[in-house]
Design an enzyme around this catalytic site. Structure first.
Site, PDB file in Angstrom:
ATOM      1  N   ASP A 111       0.948  -1.176   0.028  1.00  0.00           N
ATOM      2  CA  ASP A 111      -0.053   0.000   0.071  1.00  0.00           C
ATOM      3  C   ASP A 111       0.877   1.044  -0.006  1.00  0.00           C
ATOM      4  O   ASP A 111       2.012   0.994   0.456  1.00  0.00           O
ATOM      5  CB  ASP A 111      -1.026   0.007   1.444  1.00  0.00           C
ATOM      6  CG  ASP A 111      -2.336  -0.697   0.905  1.00  0.00           C
ATOM      7  OD1 ASP A 111      -2.618  -0.978  -0.219  1.00  0.00           O
ATOM      8  OD2 ASP A 111      -2.615  -1.313   2.059  1.00  0.00           O
ATOM      9  N   ARG A 141      -1.411  -1.043  -8.791  1.00  0.00           N
ATOM     10  CA  ARG A 141      -2.682  -0.430  -8.296  1.00  0.00           C
ATOM     11  C   ARG A 141      -2.862   1.046  -8.602  1.00  0.00           C
ATOM     12  O   ARG A 141      -1.931   1.571  -7.847  1.00  0.00           O
ATOM     13  CB  ARG A 141      -3.199  -0.880  -7.305  1.00  0.00           C
ATOM     14  CG  ARG A 141      -4.436  -0.315  -6.545  1.00  0.00           C
ATOM     15  CD  ARG A 141      -4.661  -0.690  -4.979  1.00  0.00           C
ATOM     16  NE  ARG A 141      -4.617  -1.964  -4.754  1.00  0.00           N
ATOM     17  CZ  ARG A 141      -4.213  -2.323  -3.382  1.00  0.00           C
ATOM     18  NH1 ARG A 141      -4.031  -1.400  -2.605  1.00  0.00           N
ATOM     19  NH2 ARG A 141      -4.235  -3.582  -3.116  1.00  0.00           N
ATOM     20  N   GLY A 167      -6.066   8.625  -4.497  1.00  0.00           N
ATOM     21  CA  GLY A 167      -5.266   9.086  -3.229  1.00  0.00           C
ATOM     22  C   GLY A 167      -6.404   9.561  -2.148  1.00  0.00           C
ATOM     23  O   GLY A 167      -7.346   9.924  -2.629  1.00  0.00           O
ATOM     24  N   HIS A 207     -14.207   3.915  -7.830  1.00  0.00           N
ATOM     25  CA  HIS A 207     -15.594   3.614  -7.755  1.00  0.00           C
ATOM     26  C   HIS A 207     -16.462   4.436  -8.539  1.00  0.00           C
ATOM     27  O   HIS A 207     -17.609   4.464  -8.740  1.00  0.00           O
ATOM     28  CB  HIS A 207     -16.077   3.599  -6.278  1.00  0.00           C
ATOM     29  CG  HIS A 207     -15.523   2.904  -5.227  1.00  0.00           C
ATOM     30  ND1 HIS A 207     -14.195   3.392  -4.511  1.00  0.00           N
ATOM     31  CD2 HIS A 207     -15.537   1.588  -4.859  1.00  0.00           C
ATOM     32  CE1 HIS A 207     -14.094   2.427  -3.711  1.00  0.00           C
ATOM     33  NE2 HIS A 207     -14.662   1.448  -3.805  1.00  0.00           N
ATOM     34  N   ARG A 222     -12.311   6.624   4.454  1.00  0.00           N
ATOM     35  CA  ARG A 222     -13.385   5.985   3.653  1.00  0.00           C
ATOM     36  C   ARG A 222     -14.513   7.023   3.615  1.00  0.00           C
ATOM     37  O   ARG A 222     -15.127   7.323   2.852  1.00  0.00           O
ATOM     38  CB  ARG A 222     -13.812   4.648   4.106  1.00  0.00           C
ATOM     39  CG  ARG A 222     -13.163   3.644   4.160  1.00  0.00           C
ATOM     40  CD  ARG A 222     -12.566   3.142   2.719  1.00  0.00           C
ATOM     41  NE  ARG A 222     -11.512   3.980   2.104  1.00  0.00           N
ATOM     42  CZ  ARG A 222     -10.264   3.942   2.584  1.00  0.00           C
ATOM     43  NH1 ARG A 222      -9.783   3.287   3.316  1.00  0.00           N
ATOM     44  NH2 ARG A 222      -9.403   5.013   1.870  1.00  0.00           N
TER      45      ARG A 222
END
Length: 309
Positions: free
Chosen positions: A135, A185, A189, A228, A290
Site C-alpha cells: 500500500d 494499483r 489518493g 468507484h 473512507r
C-alpha cells in the site's frame, strides 16, 4: 469541503476516542471493515469468492511505534496467509501491506526493519500460493516505499505497487513501473496533501488518473484499476479495449462495502474484480478516510446514527 476536516480527524487522538466510544459506531464500521479477526476476514473472503470476486486483505494498523508491534503485524499476516491456504482461498485472495505497519518509520533502521518484515510476509505469501501488494500512504512515504518495492522484487517479482493519481509525480512513476510482470494499483489518493505535491481540484485529479491509466494500459505490466467512479470504470474499459487487452491482463478494484452491486455486475460481465477487505482492531484511520473519500459514505454514517436512535 468536508474532505480536509475528515482527514484531519483521522489523525486526531481526541476525535478517535469520541468515535470509538460511541456505541452506535460499530454497526456502521461493519459496512467497511470485515471484522477484527483472521476468521472474520476468511469468512468475508469466502463470501466474496462465492460471488465471483477476488480479494486483497489488509490487516489494519499504521504508524507502528516499536519493533515488537511491527513483529506482531508480521505474525498477523503470516497467520492470515496460512488460514487462506488452509481454507483453499489463496488463489482468490492476496494481501495488502502498509510498510508503516511493519516498521518503516521507526527511528532507528526503520526502512531496513520494514524491508525485512515485508520479506517475511512475502515468503509466507509465496508458501501459501498468493501475492502481496505494498500500500502507499502519504507523499512522504513514496520514495521509501518504491525503494523497498524494488528490493523485494529481486526475489519476489510479483509484489504489487500502489500509485496515487493526485500526486504530480505519479504519471512518471507509472512510466517507470509499466514493465513486464509489474502489478500496479492506480488509485486517486486518500490523504491530505499540500498543493506543492498534489493536485487539489477534483477535475485535475481525474485528468491525472486518466493520463496514468493510459500509460499503464499501454505498458507491459498488469494494471489494477482502483476506483468507484463510474466514469473512470468506463474509461478504463475503453482504454483496455484500445490497447487490445484481454480481461485477464488487468483488473478492477473496489473497497469492501462500497458499490457491491457494481462489483458483482463487473464480474458477471467477464471482468476481474478484486475487493479490498480491511479487518482488525485498528480501524479508525481507515474508516475516517473512507468517509472522506465519498460524501455518500458520510451521509450513510450520519443516517445510521440517526436511525439507530
Amino acid at each position: 469541503m468536508l474532505r480536509t476536516p475528515l482527514l484531519a480527524a483521522a489523525r486526531s487522538t481526541g476525535v478517535r476516542k469520541l468515535v470509538e466510544a460511541n456505541p452506535l459506531t460499530a454497526a456502521v464500521v461493519d459496512r467497511f471493515v470485515a471484522g477484527t479477526t483472521p476468521e472474520d476476514a476468511v469468512s468475508a473472503t469466502r463470501s466474496l469468492r462465492d460471488q465471483g470476486l477476488h480479494v486483497t486483505l489488509d490487516h489494519l494498523g499504521e504508524d507502528t511505534l516499536d519493533s515488537a508491534q511491527a513483529a506482531g503485524t508480521v505474525r498477523a499476516y503470516q497467520r492470515m496467509l496460512a488460514e487462506l491456504a488452509e481454507a483453499g482461498l489463496a488463489d482468490r485472495a492476496e494481501v495488502s501491506v502498509k510498510l508503516s505497519a511493519v516498521g518503516q518509520f521507526l527511528p532507528t533502521d526503520g526502512e531496513k526493519i520494514a524491508l525485512d518484515n515485508a520479506r517475511l510476509i512475502c515468503e509466507a505469501a509465496a508458501a501459501a500460493g498468493t501475492t502481496v501488494t505494498l500500500d502507499m500512504e502519504d507523499h512522504t512515504t513514496t520514495d521509501s516505499t518504491l525503494g523497498i518495492l524494488a528490493d523485494l522484487r529481486v526475489d519476489f517479482p510479483w509484489v504489487g505497487a500502489v500509485l496515487q493519481a493526485y500526486l504530480h509525480r505519479t504519471e512518471g512513476d507509472c512510466r517507470d513501473l509499466a514493465t513486464a510482470g509489474s502489478r500496479v494499483r492506480l488509485c486517486k489518493g486518500a490523504y491530505a496533501e499540500p498543493a506543492s505535491v498534489a493536485f487539489q481540484d477534483k477535475q485535475e485529479v481525474d485528468r491525472s488518473y486518466v493520463r496514468c491509466l493510459k500509460v499503464l494500459m499501454n505498458g507491459e505490466g498488469y494494471p489494477m484499476v482502483a476506483t468507484h467512479d463510474p466514469r473512470m470504470v468506463a474509461i478504463a474499459g475503453d482504454l483496455a479495449a484500445r490497447a487490445r487487452r484481454s480481461p485477464e491482463t488487468f483488473e478492477y478494484q473496489m473497497l469492501y462495502g462500497i458499490r457491491p452491486e457494481e462489483q458483482r455486475r463487473l464480474a458477471a460481465d467477464g471482468n476481474k474484480l478484486r475487493v479490498y477487505v480491511a479487518y482488525g482492531d485498528e480501524w479508525y484511520g481507515y474508516f475516517m478516510r473512507r468517509l472522506a473519500e465519498r460524501p455518500a459514505n458520510l451521509a450513510f454514517f450520519l443516517r445510521s446514527l440517526v436511525s439507530s436512535r
